[in-house]
Scaffold this motif. Structure first.
Motif, PDB file in Angstrom:
ATOM      1  N   PHE A  46      57.305  47.375  78.915  1.00  0.00           N
ATOM      2  CA  PHE A  46      57.557  48.258  79.890  1.00  0.00           C
ATOM      3  C   PHE A  46      57.729  47.405  81.311  1.00  0.00           C
ATOM      4  O   PHE A  46      58.600  47.364  82.035  1.00  0.00           O
ATOM      5  CB  PHE A  46      56.321  49.251  80.070  1.00  0.00           C
ATOM      6  CG  PHE A  46      56.586  50.323  81.391  1.00  0.00           C
ATOM      7  CD1 PHE A  46      57.534  51.148  81.319  1.00  0.00           C
ATOM      8  CD2 PHE A  46      55.943  49.896  82.671  1.00  0.00           C
ATOM      9  CE1 PHE A  46      57.848  51.860  82.572  1.00  0.00           C
ATOM     10  CE2 PHE A  46      56.022  50.759  83.623  1.00  0.00           C
ATOM     11  CZ  PHE A  46      56.956  51.587  83.680  1.00  0.00           C
ATOM     12  N   ILE A  50      61.125  46.700  83.608  1.00  0.00           N
ATOM     13  CA  ILE A  50      61.136  47.164  85.192  1.00  0.00           C
ATOM     14  C   ILE A  50      60.794  46.285  86.054  1.00  0.00           C
ATOM     15  O   ILE A  50      60.804  46.382  87.297  1.00  0.00           O
ATOM     16  CB  ILE A  50      60.155  48.459  85.431  1.00  0.00           C
ATOM     17  CG1 ILE A  50      58.550  47.971  85.541  1.00  0.00           C
ATOM     18  CG2 ILE A  50      60.290  49.620  84.686  1.00  0.00           C
ATOM     19  CD1 ILE A  50      57.811  49.076  86.232  1.00  0.00           C
ATOM     20  N   SER A 104      48.706  54.110  91.503  1.00  0.00           N
ATOM     21  CA  SER A 104      49.226  53.911  89.811  1.00  0.00           C
ATOM     22  C   SER A 104      47.924  54.423  89.144  1.00  0.00           C
ATOM     23  O   SER A 104      48.093  54.660  87.859  1.00  0.00           O
ATOM     24  CB  SER A 104      49.256  52.315  89.717  1.00  0.00           C
ATOM     25  OG  SER A 104      47.999  51.681  90.002  1.00  0.00           O
ATOM     26  N   ASN A 152      54.904  47.210  95.024  1.00  0.00           N
ATOM     27  CA  ASN A 152      55.085  48.634  94.166  1.00  0.00           C
ATOM     28  C   ASN A 152      56.315  49.130  94.616  1.00  0.00           C
ATOM     29  O   ASN A 152      56.575  50.329  94.380  1.00  0.00           O
ATOM     30  CB  ASN A 152      53.954  49.696  94.771  1.00  0.00           C
ATOM     31  CG  ASN A 152      53.978  50.106  96.093  1.00  0.00           C
ATOM     32  OD1 ASN A 152      55.086  49.556  96.881  1.00  0.00           O
ATOM     33  ND2 ASN A 152      53.198  51.108  96.354  1.00  0.00           N
ATOM     34  N   PHE A 155      58.091  49.984  91.405  1.00  0.00           N
ATOM     35  CA  PHE A 155      56.960  50.935  90.374  1.00  0.00           C
ATOM     36  C   PHE A 155      57.099  52.444  91.029  1.00  0.00           C
ATOM     37  O   PHE A 155      56.615  53.318  90.363  1.00  0.00           O
ATOM     38  CB  PHE A 155      55.578  50.350  90.431  1.00  0.00           C
ATOM     39  CG  PHE A 155      54.871  50.964  89.576  1.00  0.00           C
ATOM     40  CD1 PHE A 155      54.956  50.873  88.249  1.00  0.00           C
ATOM     41  CD2 PHE A 155      53.941  51.609  90.067  1.00  0.00           C
ATOM     42  CE1 PHE A 155      53.971  51.546  87.290  1.00  0.00           C
ATOM     43  CE2 PHE A 155      52.812  52.371  89.424  1.00  0.00           C
ATOM     44  CZ  PHE A 155      52.888  52.377  88.321  1.00  0.00           C
ATOM     45  N   LYS A 157      58.665  55.127  91.581  1.00  0.00           N
ATOM     46  CA  LYS A 157      59.050  56.129  90.898  1.00  0.00           C
ATOM     47  C   LYS A 157      58.335  56.633  89.716  1.00  0.00           C
ATOM     48  O   LYS A 157      58.426  57.516  89.111  1.00  0.00           O
ATOM     49  CB  LYS A 157      60.747  56.151  90.663  1.00  0.00           C
ATOM     50  CG  LYS A 157      61.011  54.679  89.842  1.00  0.00           C
ATOM     51  CD  LYS A 157      62.459  54.979  89.630  1.00  0.00           C
ATOM     52  CE  LYS A 157      63.003  53.789  88.710  1.00  0.00           C
ATOM     53  NZ  LYS A 157      63.387  52.595  89.503  1.00  0.00           N
ATOM     54  N   TYR A 158      57.451  55.605  89.105  1.00  0.00           N
ATOM     55  CA  TYR A 158      56.599  55.781  87.976  1.00  0.00           C
ATOM     56  C   TYR A 158      55.289  56.365  88.350  1.00  0.00           C
ATOM     57  O   TYR A 158      54.614  56.583  87.503  1.00  0.00           O
ATOM     58  CB  TYR A 158      56.712  54.705  87.101  1.00  0.00           C
ATOM     59  CG  TYR A 158      58.077  54.151  86.513  1.00  0.00           C
ATOM     60  CD1 TYR A 158      58.686  54.736  85.397  1.00  0.00           C
ATOM     61  CD2 TYR A 158      58.465  53.134  87.268  1.00  0.00           C
ATOM     62  CE1 TYR A 158      59.934  54.355  85.141  1.00  0.00           C
ATOM     63  CE2 TYR A 158      59.711  52.559  86.650  1.00  0.00           C
ATOM     64  CZ  TYR A 158      60.365  53.293  85.874  1.00  0.00           C
ATOM     65  OH  TYR A 158      61.720  52.609  85.234  1.00  0.00           O
ATOM     66  N   ASP A 160      53.614  58.690  89.974  1.00  0.00           N
ATOM     67  CA  ASP A 160      52.994  59.941  89.768  1.00  0.00           C
ATOM     68  C   ASP A 160      52.492  59.992  88.472  1.00  0.00           C
ATOM     69  O   ASP A 160      51.384  60.401  87.920  1.00  0.00           O
ATOM     70  CB  ASP A 160      53.928  61.035  90.051  1.00  0.00           C
ATOM     71  CG  ASP A 160      53.844  61.310  91.854  1.00  0.00           C
ATOM     72  OD1 ASP A 160      53.041  60.682  92.300  1.00  0.00           O
ATOM     73  OD2 ASP A 160      54.876  62.185  91.899  1.00  0.00           O
ATOM     74  N   PHE A 161      53.523  59.502  87.549  1.00  0.00           N
ATOM     75  CA  PHE A 161      53.370  59.721  86.174  1.00  0.00           C
ATOM     76  C   PHE A 161      51.909  58.782  85.726  1.00  0.00           C
ATOM     77  O   PHE A 161      51.133  59.330  85.165  1.00  0.00           O
ATOM     78  CB  PHE A 161      54.261  59.202  85.190  1.00  0.00           C
ATOM     79  CG  PHE A 161      54.253  59.085  83.848  1.00  0.00           C
ATOM     80  CD1 PHE A 161      54.000  59.981  82.858  1.00  0.00           C
ATOM     81  CD2 PHE A 161      53.909  57.834  83.355  1.00  0.00           C
ATOM     82  CE1 PHE A 161      53.753  59.784  81.495  1.00  0.00           C
ATOM     83  CE2 PHE A 161      53.669  57.603  82.053  1.00  0.00           C
ATOM     84  CZ  PHE A 161      53.579  58.506  81.155  1.00  0.00           C
ATOM     85  N   PHE A 162      52.005  57.644  86.253  1.00  0.00           N
ATOM     86  CA  PHE A 162      50.871  56.796  85.984  1.00  0.00           C
ATOM     87  C   PHE A 162      49.663  57.195  86.311  1.00  0.00           C
ATOM     88  O   PHE A 162      48.576  57.058  85.714  1.00  0.00           O
ATOM     89  CB  PHE A 162      51.323  55.265  86.373  1.00  0.00           C
ATOM     90  CG  PHE A 162      52.015  54.411  85.387  1.00  0.00           C
ATOM     91  CD1 PHE A 162      50.993  53.754  84.374  1.00  0.00           C
ATOM     92  CD2 PHE A 162      53.344  54.732  85.134  1.00  0.00           C
ATOM     93  CE1 PHE A 162      51.671  53.047  83.364  1.00  0.00           C
ATOM     94  CE2 PHE A 162      53.859  53.827  83.947  1.00  0.00           C
ATOM     95  CZ  PHE A 162      53.131  53.073  83.270  1.00  0.00           C
TER      96      PHE A 162
END
Ligand SMILES: Nc1nc2c(ncn2[C@@H]2O[C@H](COP(=O)(O)OP(=O)(O)OP(=O)(O)O)[C@@H](O)[C@H]2O)c(=O)[nH]1
Length: 360
Positions: A46, A50, A104, A152, A155, A157-158, A160-162
């Motif tokens: 991953f 990215i 994160s 960051n 990173f 945009k990812y 929230d998910f992380f």
């Protein structure tokens, strides 16, 4: 490492180097290490995709540590595996949070790391709690010092998910870890209680247990005016069984008799091995008459239900002595009377029941 060991390493089957009593511990560490190994392998790809290669490299380190933990666990060195797990989790949490920022959510892994450090039996209580507190201090420092992270941009945009993913996984690991420790502790406690209260050969309660049980039961029963009986039973001519068939065959007879006696009494009654070939029974809420009738029936049935595997005809019989409480007796006194009655039963030719009541 042979192909078979590799197979065991990747399937969770108990390797020969792990003792049966530690299999549960082995499997918990195995499952945690294996899933972490898989997650960090995904992270390598991953972060490479990215375009954050430094984190791919950090995850290569993580994967290597988890592989090492799997190996230590496989060879039965469970404490080493826990130590490695704790080190990897905290180092990865610090580096990933420092690099990607608080958003994160990697800092959440410091909580399970603190727990792992505290439970590791290899570390002393002081050192392990110091490491545990260290994790909490790191958690605070990460928030105050590197809140935004060193890098960051790609990173974001990812994030929230992380944040949610890491929070959930860290929380689940924490709860799973604590539950596992609880289950292991409860099992160990059960085992210790069994060792202290049960007879190893017959699995009946032992003399220590019944003595302490009676000293608690007796005052309550007397206070509530509930009748109870104490029965002592002894195998007749048991020495002959040992002398003729050997001690192991004698042990088998003791096991069979114990099993039979246990099933003949109610589950509320207490059946115990008083010593050697002698058994003691506490019959609750039972009058002398009821106890006598029941024990006499058992005495009659024993020869037809206990069979000795031998070409020689050996008939197993038992003699019994019963004493009934009348509300003021001490259990030591009751046992003494039951013993005297048992002696009388032996004197009367064995394979019979003698009972008597104690008054004031
Ligand atoms: N196999 C086996 N034998 C035991 C165990 N505990 C006691 N014994 C035996 O039980 C026998 C008891 O013998 P005695 O006290 O003479 O009693 P008995 O032969 O049953 O005779 P009576 O009680 O008078 O009918 C001895 O041979 C002991 O070795 C045990 O755990 N296993």
């Amino acid at each position: 490492m042979s192909a078979l060991s590799l197979y065991a390493l990747f399937t969770g089957r108990k390797p020969p180097s792990v003792k049966y009593k530690y299999y549960r511990k082995y499997f918990i560490i195995y499952a945690a290490s294996m899933s972490s190994f898989a997650v960090h392998t995904v992270f390598i790809c991953f972060f490479y995709v990215i375009n954050i290669p430094i984190l791919s490299v950090i995850n290569v380190f993580s994967v290597s540590v988890w592989a090492l933990a799997l190996r230590e666990n496989y060879y039965g060195r469970h404490s080493n595996a826990i130590f490695l797990a704790c080190a990897e989790i905290s180092i990865h949490a610090v580096l990933a949070t420092a690099y990607l920022g608080w958003s994160s959510g990697f800092q959440f892994y410091l909580w399970p790391a603190a727990c792992l450090a505290t439970i590791n039996p290899r570390l002393g209580v002081r050192l392990s709690s110091a490491i545990g507190f260290g994790c909490i201090v790191l958690f605070i420092l990460l928030k105050t010092v590197v809140d935004d992270g060193l890098y960051n941009f790609d990173f974001r945009k990812y994030a929230d998910f992380f944040y949610v993913f890491n929070g959930i996984i860290a929380g689940i690991s924490l709860i799973f870890g604590i539950c596992s420790i609880r289950v292991i502790n409860e099992r160990q406690e059960e085992k210790l209680t069994d060792l202290a209260t049960k007879d190893e050969l017959t699995n009946l309660f032992n003399r220590r247990y019944i003595n302490s049980y009676l000293s608690e039961y007796e005052p309550d029963a007397d206070l509530e005016n509930r009748p109870y009986c104490i029965v002592l039973g002894d195998l007749d001519y048991f020495k002959k069984v040992n002398d003729t068939l050997g001690h192991y065959a004698g042990d088998d007879v003791l096991i069979d008799v114990s099993r039979y006696l246990k099933q003949r009494f109610r589950s509320s009654d207490v059946v115990c091995r008083w010593g050697g070939e002698e058994f003691l029974f506490l019959l609750k809420d039972t009058s002398l008459r009821q106890a006598h009738d029941l024990v006499e029936k058992i005495c009659r049935d024993i020869p037809d239900n206990i069979h000795v595997c031998s070409s020689q005809r050996i008939r197993i019989t038992m003699s019994f002595g019963i004493a009934a409480s009348t509300g003021v007796s001490q259990h030591e006194q009751l046992i003494k009377v039951a013993d005297e009655n048992l002696y009388q039963a032996k004197k009367q030719g064995r394979n019979c029941v003698v009972s008597s009541e104690i008054t004031g």
